[in-house]
Write an enzyme that holds these catalytic residues in place. Structure first.
Site, mmCIF file in Angstrom:
data_model
loop_
_atom_site.group_PDB
_atom_site.id
_atom_site.type_symbol
_atom_site.label_atom_id
_atom_site.label_comp_id
_atom_site.label_asym_id
_atom_site.label_seq_id
_atom_site.Cartn_x
_atom_site.Cartn_y
_atom_site.Cartn_z
ATOM 1 N N GLU A 62 0.688 -1.157 -0.090
ATOM 2 C CA GLU A 62 0.049 -0.031 0.132
ATOM 3 C C GLU A 62 0.898 1.287 0.129
ATOM 4 O O GLU A 62 0.431 2.392 0.732
ATOM 5 C CB GLU A 62 -1.049 -0.044 1.072
ATOM 6 C CG GLU A 62 -2.152 -0.765 1.122
ATOM 7 C CD GLU A 62 -3.567 -0.372 1.636
ATOM 8 O OE1 GLU A 62 -3.564 0.724 2.300
ATOM 9 O OE2 GLU A 62 -4.283 -1.279 2.005
ATOM 10 N N TYR A 101 -6.503 4.611 -8.213
ATOM 11 C CA TYR A 101 -5.978 3.669 -7.002
ATOM 12 C C TYR A 101 -4.792 2.835 -7.448
ATOM 13 O O TYR A 101 -4.948 1.943 -8.186
ATOM 14 C CB TYR A 101 -6.995 3.119 -6.423
ATOM 15 C CG TYR A 101 -6.655 2.498 -4.866
ATOM 16 C CD1 TYR A 101 -6.663 3.069 -3.761
ATOM 17 C CD2 TYR A 101 -5.893 1.233 -5.016
ATOM 18 C CE1 TYR A 101 -6.235 2.421 -2.635
ATOM 19 C CE2 TYR A 101 -5.404 0.717 -3.926
ATOM 20 C CZ TYR A 101 -5.533 1.570 -2.666
ATOM 21 O OH TYR A 101 -4.971 0.833 -1.507
ATOM 22 N N GLU A 103 -0.665 1.195 -6.215
ATOM 23 C CA GLU A 103 0.016 1.119 -5.430
ATOM 24 C C GLU A 103 1.326 0.352 -6.055
ATOM 25 O O GLU A 103 1.607 -0.034 -7.167
ATOM 26 C CB GLU A 103 -0.361 -0.411 -4.194
ATOM 27 C CG GLU A 103 -1.656 0.162 -3.656
ATOM 28 C CD GLU A 103 -2.218 -1.055 -2.757
ATOM 29 O OE1 GLU A 103 -1.480 -2.081 -2.600
ATOM 30 O OE2 GLU A 103 -3.410 -0.858 -2.367
ATOM 31 N N HIS A 158 -0.585 -8.400 -2.485
ATOM 32 C CA HIS A 158 -1.607 -7.670 -1.540
ATOM 33 C C HIS A 158 -2.721 -8.073 -2.598
ATOM 34 O O HIS A 158 -3.071 -7.289 -3.726
ATOM 35 C CB HIS A 158 -1.381 -6.184 -1.422
ATOM 36 C CG HIS A 158 -2.165 -5.349 -0.877
ATOM 37 N ND1 HIS A 158 -2.561 -4.099 -0.744
ATOM 38 C CD2 HIS A 158 -3.276 -6.006 0.006
ATOM 39 C CE1 HIS A 158 -3.650 -3.839 -0.379
ATOM 40 N NE2 HIS A 158 -3.987 -4.993 0.139
ATOM 41 N N ASP A 192 -0.057 -9.055 2.497
ATOM 42 C CA ASP A 192 -1.572 -9.065 3.128
ATOM 43 C C ASP A 192 -2.425 -9.691 2.034
ATOM 44 O O ASP A 192 -2.730 -9.341 0.901
ATOM 45 C CB ASP A 192 -2.098 -7.602 2.886
ATOM 46 C CG ASP A 192 -3.494 -7.465 3.542
ATOM 47 O OD1 ASP A 192 -3.999 -8.288 3.877
ATOM 48 O OD2 ASP A 192 -3.852 -6.180 3.429
ATOM 49 N N ASP A 237 -2.542 -11.211 7.118
ATOM 50 C CA ASP A 237 -1.163 -11.125 6.549
ATOM 51 C C ASP A 237 -0.654 -12.484 6.868
ATOM 52 O O ASP A 237 -0.634 -12.935 7.949
ATOM 53 C CB ASP A 237 -0.534 -9.845 7.198
ATOM 54 C CG ASP A 237 -1.287 -8.729 7.209
ATOM 55 O OD1 ASP A 237 -0.864 -7.894 6.105
ATOM 56 O OD2 ASP A 237 -2.130 -8.459 7.964
ATOM 57 N N HIS A 277 -2.857 -2.610 9.995
ATOM 58 C CA HIS A 277 -2.153 -3.948 10.131
ATOM 59 C C HIS A 277 -0.850 -4.000 10.928
ATOM 60 O O HIS A 277 -0.243 -2.897 11.134
ATOM 61 C CB HIS A 277 -1.724 -4.311 8.720
ATOM 62 C CG HIS A 277 -2.600 -4.777 7.822
ATOM 63 N ND1 HIS A 277 -3.172 -5.986 7.344
ATOM 64 C CD2 HIS A 277 -3.746 -3.741 7.204
ATOM 65 C CE1 HIS A 277 -4.142 -5.952 6.368
ATOM 66 N NE2 HIS A 277 -4.530 -4.578 6.415
#
Length: 307
Positions: A62, A101, A103, A158, A192, A237, A277
């Protein structure tokens, strides 16, 4: 003579104990929307630096550094904080199906204990149903001479929460590709995974080859909470090791979340400013020291001579 034997034995144990203290730590941390705004919060950055400095290799997720300022700031503070080590970074391109969006996968590593020997961006094929991942894995191969395993490959993921089952199963295909591509069995998958609670229903687990393959070892079990909020308890995770050889080089019972809230005496509100997290981590066994081996030979020779 008995006292001399006990002295040599205790001395050897002490040396081996010191060597054990140098175990190699691999970490994975979902930093929850890490970008320009979070990097301007000094208290948050201080905590992030403390967390990452515990690790020889740390996968960050992220990372949403669209201005390309947050990650350089983090690395500068990290190297200023831990002057006994030097840290570098290898990062993917910005990944995501939506332009609004995206990452990056980021690996931060200590240059004095590990080097990068290869990197590969898994391809984004959006033809038909082939596009399994919202964020395709960015795979990195590392060489760590002071570990017993010596060299290993890390596959990060992720998963998109709504598509966790499909992505986890597709991750098995990535594993097979990388084993062939780099001719290695020493592969760890981590990140994750959203591999619990409502995102991965128990009825779907039998459909996930990453779970059903007996040659894969899930080091973070289903009953472990990797979330910061006291109102949730989910093992999102995970760390998964491929193969008996790699598994045997893991320090037993070392895989766990790092509760930074308790470690740094933060309130839940303060901890949530950092992330929702906890990082997860595992220790790799270190190479047996030459000194320890030589002492063992001396001890054995002594016993043989006196017998």
């Amino acid at each position: 003579m008995r006292s001399l034997f006990l002295f040599l034995l205790s001395f050897l144990s002490a040396v081996c104990g010191i060597q054990g203290a140098s175990d190699f730590r691999i970490c994975s941390f979902n930093m929850q929307h890490f970008g320009d705004s979070k990097s301007k919060k000094s208290n948050v950055m201080q905590t992030l630096v403390k967390i990452i400095s515990r690790c020889d290799v740390c996968l960050l997720q992220e990372v949403r550094d669209s201005k390309h300022t947050a990650l350089p700031a983090l690395m500068a503070q990290l190297n200023s904080y831990d002057t006994n080590n030097h840290y570098d970074v290898v990062a993917s391109e910005r990944l995501g199906r939506s332009d609004s969006y995206q990452e990056q996968y980021v690996f931060v590593y200590r240059t004095n204990t590990v080097t990068v020997t290869g990197q590969y961006q898994y391809p984004d094929d959006r033809s038909g149903d082939v596009d399994a991942f919202a964020r395709e894995p960015f795979i990195v191969r590392f060489k760590a001479p002071k570990t017993a395993i010596k060299e290993f490959v890390l596959i990060p993921q992720h998963t998109a929460p709504a598509n966790a089952t499909k992505e986890l199963d597709a991750l098995y295909d990535v594993l097979q590709v990388m084993k062939r591509k780099w001719r290695t069995e020493n592969v760890m998958l981590l990140g994750d995974f959203n591999a619990d609670c409502s995102y991965l229903a128990k009825k779907n687990r039998g459909k996930v080859r990453l779970i059903t393959d007996q040659n894969l070892y899930w080091l973070i079990s289903d009953d472990i909470d990797t979330t910061v909020r006291s109102s949730t308890s989910c093992a999102y995770d995970r760390i998964v090791v491929h193969g008996e050889k790699f598994y045997q080089q893991v320090v037993p019972s070392s895989a766990k979340p790092f509760d930074f809230q308790a470690a740094y005496q933060l309130t839940e509100e303060q901890a949530l400013e950092v992330s929702d997290h906890y990082p997860v981590e595992v220790l790799m066994k270190a190479t047996a020291s030459r000194v320890s081996f030589n002492l063992l030979l001396i001890l054995l020779a002594f016993i043989f001579t006196c017998s």
